[in-house]
Design a protein around this motif. Sequence first.
Motif, PDB file in Angstrom:
ATOM      1  N   LEU A  12       0.562  76.594  15.913  1.00  0.00           N
ATOM      2  CA  LEU A  12      -0.727  76.825  16.583  1.00  0.00           C
ATOM      3  C   LEU A  12      -1.895  76.659  15.609  1.00  0.00           C
ATOM      4  O   LEU A  12      -2.917  76.053  15.953  1.00  0.00           O
ATOM      5  CB  LEU A  12      -0.760  78.223  17.205  1.00  0.00           C
ATOM      6  CG  LEU A  12       0.067  78.425  18.463  1.00  0.00           C
ATOM      7  CD1 LEU A  12       0.160  79.908  18.805  1.00  0.00           C
ATOM      8  CD2 LEU A  12      -0.520  77.642  19.618  1.00  0.00           C
ATOM      9  N   VAL A  13      -1.739  77.192  14.402  1.00  0.00           N
ATOM     10  CA  VAL A  13      -2.801  77.076  13.393  1.00  0.00           C
ATOM     11  C   VAL A  13      -3.034  75.607  13.046  1.00  0.00           C
ATOM     12  O   VAL A  13      -4.179  75.136  12.997  1.00  0.00           O
ATOM     13  CB  VAL A  13      -2.461  77.904  12.133  1.00  0.00           C
ATOM     14  CG1 VAL A  13      -3.424  77.589  10.988  1.00  0.00           C
ATOM     15  CG2 VAL A  13      -2.495  79.398  12.447  1.00  0.00           C
ATOM     16  N   VAL A  14      -1.968  74.873  12.825  1.00  0.00           N
ATOM     17  CA  VAL A  14      -2.097  73.449  12.491  1.00  0.00           C
ATOM     18  C   VAL A  14      -2.762  72.685  13.633  1.00  0.00           C
ATOM     19  O   VAL A  14      -3.660  71.865  13.394  1.00  0.00           O
ATOM     20  CB  VAL A  14      -0.713  72.847  12.134  1.00  0.00           C
ATOM     21  CG1 VAL A  14      -0.775  71.328  12.048  1.00  0.00           C
ATOM     22  CG2 VAL A  14      -0.204  73.437  10.818  1.00  0.00           C
ATOM     23  N   GLN A  15      -2.363  72.960  14.865  1.00  0.00           N
ATOM     24  CA  GLN A  15      -2.977  72.276  16.008  1.00  0.00           C
ATOM     25  C   GLN A  15      -4.479  72.538  16.074  1.00  0.00           C
ATOM     26  O   GLN A  15      -5.270  71.615  16.275  1.00  0.00           O
ATOM     27  CB  GLN A  15      -2.320  72.728  17.312  1.00  0.00           C
ATOM     28  CG  GLN A  15      -0.939  72.201  17.532  1.00  0.00           C
ATOM     29  CD  GLN A  15      -0.283  72.787  18.770  1.00  0.00           C
ATOM     30  OE1 GLN A  15      -0.658  73.853  19.250  1.00  0.00           O
ATOM     31  NE2 GLN A  15       0.705  72.078  19.295  1.00  0.00           N
ATOM     32  N   GLN A  16      -4.874  73.795  15.893  1.00  0.00           N
ATOM     33  CA  GLN A  16      -6.297  74.136  15.958  1.00  0.00           C
ATOM     34  C   GLN A  16      -7.070  73.486  14.815  1.00  0.00           C
ATOM     35  O   GLN A  16      -8.190  73.007  15.006  1.00  0.00           O
ATOM     36  CB  GLN A  16      -6.482  75.657  15.925  1.00  0.00           C
ATOM     37  CG  GLN A  16      -5.926  76.376  17.127  1.00  0.00           C
ATOM     38  CD  GLN A  16      -6.643  76.026  18.405  1.00  0.00           C
ATOM     39  OE1 GLN A  16      -7.865  76.022  18.465  1.00  0.00           O
ATOM     40  NE2 GLN A  16      -5.890  75.711  19.433  1.00  0.00           N
ATOM     41  N   MET A  17      -6.483  73.468  13.631  1.00  0.00           N
ATOM     42  CA  MET A  17      -7.163  72.853  12.486  1.00  0.00           C
ATOM     43  C   MET A  17      -7.312  71.343  12.690  1.00  0.00           C
ATOM     44  O   MET A  17      -8.344  70.774  12.318  1.00  0.00           O
ATOM     45  CB  MET A  17      -6.405  73.162  11.190  1.00  0.00           C
ATOM     46  CG  MET A  17      -6.454  74.632  10.788  1.00  0.00           C
ATOM     47  SD  MET A  17      -8.117  75.326  10.623  1.00  0.00           S
ATOM     48  CE  MET A  17      -8.719  74.458   9.188  1.00  0.00           C
ATOM     49  N   ILE A  18      -6.302  70.713  13.284  1.00  0.00           N
ATOM     50  CA  ILE A  18      -6.403  69.282  13.587  1.00  0.00           C
ATOM     51  C   ILE A  18      -7.572  69.028  14.537  1.00  0.00           C
ATOM     52  O   ILE A  18      -8.335  68.076  14.353  1.00  0.00           O
ATOM     53  CB  ILE A  18      -5.075  68.739  14.162  1.00  0.00           C
ATOM     54  CG1 ILE A  18      -4.021  68.660  13.058  1.00  0.00           C
ATOM     55  CG2 ILE A  18      -5.276  67.376  14.823  1.00  0.00           C
ATOM     56  CD1 ILE A  18      -2.614  68.357  13.552  1.00  0.00           C
ATOM     57  N   LEU A  19      -7.730  69.893  15.535  1.00  0.00           N
ATOM     58  CA  LEU A  19      -8.850  69.728  16.474  1.00  0.00           C
ATOM     59  C   LEU A  19     -10.196  69.867  15.776  1.00  0.00           C
ATOM     60  O   LEU A  19     -11.139  69.115  16.061  1.00  0.00           O
ATOM     61  CB  LEU A  19      -8.739  70.747  17.610  1.00  0.00           C
ATOM     62  CG  LEU A  19      -7.625  70.495  18.614  1.00  0.00           C
ATOM     63  CD1 LEU A  19      -7.520  71.671  19.584  1.00  0.00           C
ATOM     64  CD2 LEU A  19      -7.850  69.198  19.363  1.00  0.00           C
ATOM     65  N   ILE A  20     -10.293  70.810  14.857  1.00  0.00           N
ATOM     66  CA  ILE A  20     -11.563  71.004  14.139  1.00  0.00           C
ATOM     67  C   ILE A  20     -11.840  69.817  13.220  1.00  0.00           C
ATOM     68  O   ILE A  20     -12.971  69.315  13.161  1.00  0.00           O
ATOM     69  CB  ILE A  20     -11.562  72.347  13.392  1.00  0.00           C
ATOM     70  CG1 ILE A  20     -11.609  73.485  14.410  1.00  0.00           C
ATOM     71  CG2 ILE A  20     -12.735  72.435  12.413  1.00  0.00           C
ATOM     72  CD1 ILE A  20     -11.413  74.860  13.855  1.00  0.00           C
ATOM     73  N   VAL A  21     -10.831  69.358  12.514  1.00  0.00           N
ATOM     74  CA  VAL A  21     -11.011  68.182  11.644  1.00  0.00           C
ATOM     75  C   VAL A  21     -11.373  66.967  12.486  1.00  0.00           C
ATOM     76  O   VAL A  21     -12.267  66.187  12.118  1.00  0.00           O
ATOM     77  CB  VAL A  21      -9.746  67.927  10.794  1.00  0.00           C
ATOM     78  CG1 VAL A  21      -9.803  66.585  10.099  1.00  0.00           C
ATOM     79  CG2 VAL A  21      -9.559  69.051   9.775  1.00  0.00           C
ATOM     80  N   PHE A  22     -10.705  66.781  13.618  1.00  0.00           N
ATOM     81  CA  PHE A  22     -11.032  65.676  14.524  1.00  0.00           C
ATOM     82  C   PHE A  22     -12.491  65.766  14.949  1.00  0.00           C
ATOM     83  O   PHE A  22     -13.223  64.768  14.915  1.00  0.00           O
ATOM     84  CB  PHE A  22     -10.113  65.706  15.746  1.00  0.00           C
ATOM     85  CG  PHE A  22     -10.403  64.624  16.746  1.00  0.00           C
ATOM     86  CD1 PHE A  22      -9.839  63.365  16.599  1.00  0.00           C
ATOM     87  CD2 PHE A  22     -11.248  64.850  17.828  1.00  0.00           C
ATOM     88  CE1 PHE A  22     -10.109  62.351  17.516  1.00  0.00           C
ATOM     89  CE2 PHE A  22     -11.521  63.854  18.747  1.00  0.00           C
ATOM     90  CZ  PHE A  22     -10.958  62.599  18.591  1.00  0.00           C
ATOM     91  N   GLY A  23     -12.908  66.957  15.364  1.00  0.00           N
ATOM     92  CA  GLY A  23     -14.297  67.135  15.789  1.00  0.00           C
ATOM     93  C   GLY A  23     -15.286  66.790  14.688  1.00  0.00           C
ATOM     94  O   GLY A  23     -16.305  66.129  14.934  1.00  0.00           O
ATOM     95  N   ALA A  24     -14.979  67.215  13.476  1.00  0.00           N
ATOM     96  CA  ALA A  24     -15.888  66.968  12.357  1.00  0.00           C
ATOM     97  C   ALA A  24     -15.894  65.500  11.934  1.00  0.00           C
ATOM     98  O   ALA A  24     -16.961  64.932  11.672  1.00  0.00           O
ATOM     99  CB  ALA A  24     -15.503  67.848  11.174  1.00  0.00           C
ATOM    100  N   GLN A  25     -14.720  64.887  11.885  1.00  0.00           N
ATOM    101  CA  GLN A  25     -14.619  63.536  11.340  1.00  0.00           C
ATOM    102  C   GLN A  25     -14.837  62.430  12.371  1.00  0.00           C
ATOM    103  O   GLN A  25     -15.372  61.380  12.029  1.00  0.00           O
ATOM    104  CB  GLN A  25     -13.238  63.342  10.689  1.00  0.00           C
ATOM    105  CG  GLN A  25     -12.989  64.268   9.516  1.00  0.00           C
ATOM    106  CD  GLN A  25     -13.975  64.029   8.383  1.00  0.00           C
ATOM    107  OE1 GLN A  25     -14.235  62.899   8.005  1.00  0.00           O
ATOM    108  NE2 GLN A  25     -14.544  65.099   7.859  1.00  0.00           N
ATOM    109  N   VAL A  26     -14.418  62.668  13.596  1.00  0.00           N
ATOM    110  CA  VAL A  26     -14.464  61.591  14.595  1.00  0.00           C
ATOM    111  C   VAL A  26     -15.695  61.688  15.492  1.00  0.00           C
ATOM    112  O   VAL A  26     -16.322  60.678  15.802  1.00  0.00           O
ATOM    113  CB  VAL A  26     -13.165  61.573  15.433  1.00  0.00           C
ATOM    114  CG1 VAL A  26     -13.213  60.518  16.520  1.00  0.00           C
ATOM    115  CG2 VAL A  26     -11.960  61.336  14.519  1.00  0.00           C
ATOM    116  N   VAL A  27     -16.048  62.882  15.927  1.00  0.00           N
ATOM    117  CA  VAL A  27     -17.192  63.007  16.837  1.00  0.00           C
ATOM    118  C   VAL A  27     -18.406  63.644  16.168  1.00  0.00           C
ATOM    119  O   VAL A  27     -19.339  64.073  16.832  1.00  0.00           O
ATOM    120  CB  VAL A  27     -16.809  63.762  18.138  1.00  0.00           C
ATOM    121  CG1 VAL A  27     -15.784  62.996  18.926  1.00  0.00           C
ATOM    122  CG2 VAL A  27     -16.334  65.166  17.850  1.00  0.00           C
ATOM    123  N   ASP A  28     -18.390  63.711  14.848  1.00  0.00           N
ATOM    124  CA  ASP A  28     -19.529  64.205  14.058  1.00  0.00           C
ATOM    125  C   ASP A  28     -19.984  65.610  14.426  1.00  0.00           C
ATOM    126  O   ASP A  28     -21.182  65.897  14.447  1.00  0.00           O
ATOM    127  CB  ASP A  28     -20.710  63.228  14.136  1.00  0.00           C
ATOM    128  CG  ASP A  28     -20.407  61.903  13.466  1.00  0.00           C
ATOM    129  OD1 ASP A  28     -19.684  61.908  12.453  1.00  0.00           O
ATOM    130  OD2 ASP A  28     -20.880  60.867  13.969  1.00  0.00           O
TER     131      ASP A  28
END
Length: 152
Positions: A12-28
């Motif tokens: 669960l922690v890894v999934q949530q962190m992936i979403l945050i990194v995606f948000g920061a890196q892909v959708v600015d």
Amino acid sequence: MRTDLPHRLLLLVVQQMILIVFGAQVVDMPVTGSPALILFAVCVWSAALLAIGVALAGVVRSHGELAAVCDIGALTVSALGGALAPIAMMPAWAQTIAPISPGYWAVAMLKAAVAGESGTVVQAALVLMAVAVVAGALACLRISRGLSEPRG
């Protein structure tokens, strides 16, 4: 009794962190909060989700029933929490009851963590930890009374 709870929490922690990194890196998505604050918020939300899930698994009678409850519950928690639409755009009755949803506190906490607002993170984390403790206690109570193997 063998348990996979630590592995599921990590997932669960890894999934949530992936979403945050995606948000920061892909959708600015702007991220000004510290990685430690964000990780803390993610861990609290993941623990609350896991506790709620274990409590639900201890109550339902079948895997199908668990899937249905989880699907409906996830949509309800997400909708009331403001994950699908901003709370300000919801009808007045939904805005009034939104704080009863763990999703409301999770969205507030994660937004605050990403923005670096530690006070809001702590406030929401306290609410979610209380939810996790209650759900965990219910799960322990149910498990201590014995569980039958879920059907189909």
